[in-house]
Design a protein around this motif. Sequence first.
Motif, PDB file in Angstrom:
ATOM      1  N   SER A  92     -16.660   0.005  -1.557  1.00 51.45           N
ATOM      2  CA  SER A  92     -15.532   0.693  -2.181  1.00 51.45           C
ATOM      3  C   SER A  92     -15.023  -0.008  -3.432  1.00 51.45           C
ATOM      4  CB  SER A  92     -14.414   0.886  -1.162  1.00 51.45           C
ATOM      5  OG  SER A  92     -14.439  -0.105  -0.184  1.00 51.45           O
ATOM      6  N   ASP A 114     -18.992   2.293   7.782  1.00 52.25           N
ATOM      7  CA  ASP A 114     -17.630   1.842   7.481  1.00 52.25           C
ATOM      8  C   ASP A 114     -17.274   2.401   6.111  1.00 52.25           C
ATOM      9  OD1 ASP A 114     -15.204   0.593   7.212  1.00 52.25           O
ATOM     10  OD2 ASP A 114     -16.074  -1.304   6.516  1.00 52.25           O
ATOM     11  N   LYS A 148      -5.018   3.535   3.002  1.00 52.24           N
ATOM     12  CA  LYS A 148      -5.599   3.531   1.652  1.00 52.24           C
ATOM     13  C   LYS A 148      -5.518   4.956   1.115  1.00 52.24           C
ATOM     14  CE  LYS A 148      -8.603  -0.503   2.150  1.00 52.24           C
ATOM     15  NZ  LYS A 148     -10.015  -0.897   2.296  1.00 52.24           N
ATOM     16  N   ASN A 194      -8.260  -1.159   9.561  1.00 49.05           N
ATOM     17  CA  ASN A 194      -9.691  -0.859   9.520  1.00 49.05           C
ATOM     18  C   ASN A 194     -10.547  -2.099   9.785  1.00 49.05           C
ATOM     19  OD1 ASN A 194     -11.925   0.864   9.195  1.00 49.05           O
ATOM     20  ND2 ASN A 194     -12.197   0.100   7.109  1.00 49.05           N
ATOM     21  N   ALA A 195     -10.032  -3.265   9.403  1.00 53.55           N
ATOM     22  CA  ALA A 195     -10.758  -4.495   9.717  1.00 53.55           C
ATOM     23  C   ALA A 195     -10.933  -4.604  11.230  1.00 53.55           C
ATOM     24  CB  ALA A 195     -10.002  -5.708   9.169  1.00 53.55           C
ATOM     25  N   ARG A 231       0.818  -1.223   0.000  1.00 56.24           N
ATOM     26  CA  ARG A 231       0.000   0.000   0.000  1.00 56.24           C
ATOM     27  C   ARG A 231       0.857   1.281   0.000  1.00 56.24           C
ATOM     28  NH1 ARG A 231      -5.281  -1.490   3.744  1.00 56.24           N
ATOM     29  NH2 ARG A 231      -6.059  -3.180   2.429  1.00 56.24           N
ATOM     30  N   SER A 234      -9.580   3.475   6.893  1.00 53.14           N
ATOM     31  CA  SER A 234      -8.225   2.944   6.849  1.00 53.14           C
ATOM     32  C   SER A 234      -7.176   4.053   6.893  1.00 53.14           C
ATOM     33  CB  SER A 234      -8.043   2.208   5.521  1.00 53.14           C
ATOM     34  OG  SER A 234      -7.696   0.896   5.714  1.00 53.14           O
TER      35      SER A 234
HETATM   36  C1  PLP Z   1     -10.459  -1.932   3.006  1.00 53.04           C
HETATM   37  C2  PLP Z   1     -11.719  -1.980   3.728  1.00 53.04           C
HETATM   38  C3  PLP Z   1     -11.770  -2.519   5.017  1.00 53.04           C
HETATM   39  C4  PLP Z   1     -10.558  -3.099   5.676  1.00 53.04           C
HETATM   40  O1  PLP Z   1      -9.565  -2.123   5.900  1.00 53.04           O
HETATM   41  P1  PLP Z   1      -8.054  -2.557   6.212  1.00 53.04           P
HETATM   42  O2  PLP Z   1      -7.389  -1.267   6.556  1.00 53.04           O
HETATM   43  O3  PLP Z   1      -7.553  -3.192   4.964  1.00 53.04           O
HETATM   44  O4  PLP Z   1      -8.074  -3.505   7.338  1.00 53.04           O
HETATM   45  C5  PLP Z   1     -12.982  -2.531   5.665  1.00 53.04           C
HETATM   46  N1  PLP Z   1     -14.097  -2.035   5.082  1.00 53.04           N
HETATM   47  C6  PLP Z   1     -14.087  -1.504   3.839  1.00 53.04           C
HETATM   48  C7  PLP Z   1     -15.373  -0.994   3.247  1.00 53.04           C
HETATM   49  C8  PLP Z   1     -12.892  -1.457   3.116  1.00 53.04           C
HETATM   50  O5  PLP Z   1     -12.870  -0.938   1.891  1.00 53.04           O
END
Ligand code: PLP
Length: 481
Positions: free
Chosen positions: A235, A265, A302, A160-161, A104, A299
């Motif tokens: 996304s 989210d 990203k 983000n997970a 990333r 995140s």
């Molecule tokens: C990428 C993403 C996640 C997970 O995020 P990470 O930072 O990769 O753990 C969760 N929800 C959505 C909608 C995402 O696009």
Amino acid sequence: MSSNTETSFKLLPAIEKLLQATRLQAVIEGYGHDSVKLEARSQLQVLREAIVQQNQDALDWLTTDNFFDELCHKIEEAVRTQFSSSLIPVFNLTGTVVHTNLGRAKLPQIAIEAIITAATQATNLEYDLESGKRGDRDSHLEQALCNITGAESATVVNNNAAAVVLVLNTLAFRQEVPISRGELVEIGGAFRIPDVMNSAGCHLKEVGTTNRTHMKDYVNAINDNTALVMKVHTSNYKIKGFTNSVSESELAQLAREKDIPFISDLGSGTLIDLKQFGLPYEPTVKEVLDSGANVVTFSGDKLLGGPQAGIIVGSRELITRIKQNPLKRALRIDKITLAALLEVINLYKDPQRLAERLPLLADLTRSPAAIEETGNKILPHLQDKLAGWAKVTLGSCKSQIGSGALPLDLLESRALIIEPIAAKGETDAHLLGIARSMRALPMPVIGRISDGKLLFDLRCLRDINYFVEQLDLIQLGVLED
Ligand SMILES: *Cc1c(COP(=O)(O)O)cnc(C)c1O
């Protein structure tokens, strides 16, 4: 044992003799006596087995004049390889700027310096300098995050997970969470909303249909056991055609009426409007909060262009509960990430200079003309190295942002396009062979294959000199599998 075998065994040096060899002193000095001894022992064992099996190559080698020197060399190489990191830099010429498999976002220099400080020195990570008492790790980031998003409170976890799991586990454990069927996303690497719900201990209540979800679907789904309403930003895909979804502000209103939280989210999540950089629009965290979301997760690595992290912002009451969940301790952000994230968030306070200071944005906003200039510098060298193997041209291509962000919005770019010169039926093997040879370079070059051609999208290529220099080492071969 045959006398032959015994004679051969006698040709093997004693391990102590190997360890005294002049040739091995540097590697012993560098990596320690024990590692060299272990490797020497294992090489001798391999040779003993070869002798027992009467392996002719091994038997011949034993009797050559250079055997001892060559064995030392082999040991030295093996030890050096053992100690070299398997994690190495690569050229990301895939055309996907935020590539999950390639690490990333690249961090800005100021974040690197903060990482070094946090890594090499004691810091006030969880220490209140004024009172001399225990402090809060979140305090370093919280104010900046609140200022920029307008949230009352904020906390940060590992990714983000983790943020989504933590929020759901805190606010919806053993309760129901209605989500639109059109938002049951799977992100690469086994993040699937239904599975995440499960592991957070919540019951997913599917609402609506894949293409159309209405307000009445949510209304019908809400009962006494509903913990909250959730919206997941789709996304990495778009549903087009005959579609309907319920907006953030409508869902926020419904949640308010039912006296339950509304959480969103966002996935990639951006702090500022990217349109000012000529990039496609993506809702900002502030906009989602303004539309009435009580908690937003996104995140750090990203669209934000920072280190891997999961950011949770929202109302003070809910964030306080989230911080008190014992899982928070298990998922908390590490000090090195925190140091880097702080600097990246700070850069956002000066949007005018963001594109030059944040590598991700610099890559995303790089003009086709600038990319073409890079291409023109490299083209003759690659043509020269691949002469007879492939035709190399410079042409247009499209880059994508990646990591699920804005999947349909492609960026105009330039690529080196490699077409193998080979007899019919052998072009694939040639192409894969060239791709592998490029991946075998000291700093592996990773492109993408499309339509029987190998493309090197030059958007993210900065070190032209090193790219060209290492081309001298290319060893071309056909992939035979
Ligand atoms: C990428 C993403 C996640 C997970 O995020 P990470 O930072 O990769 O753990 C969760 N929800 C959505 C909608 C995402 O696009």
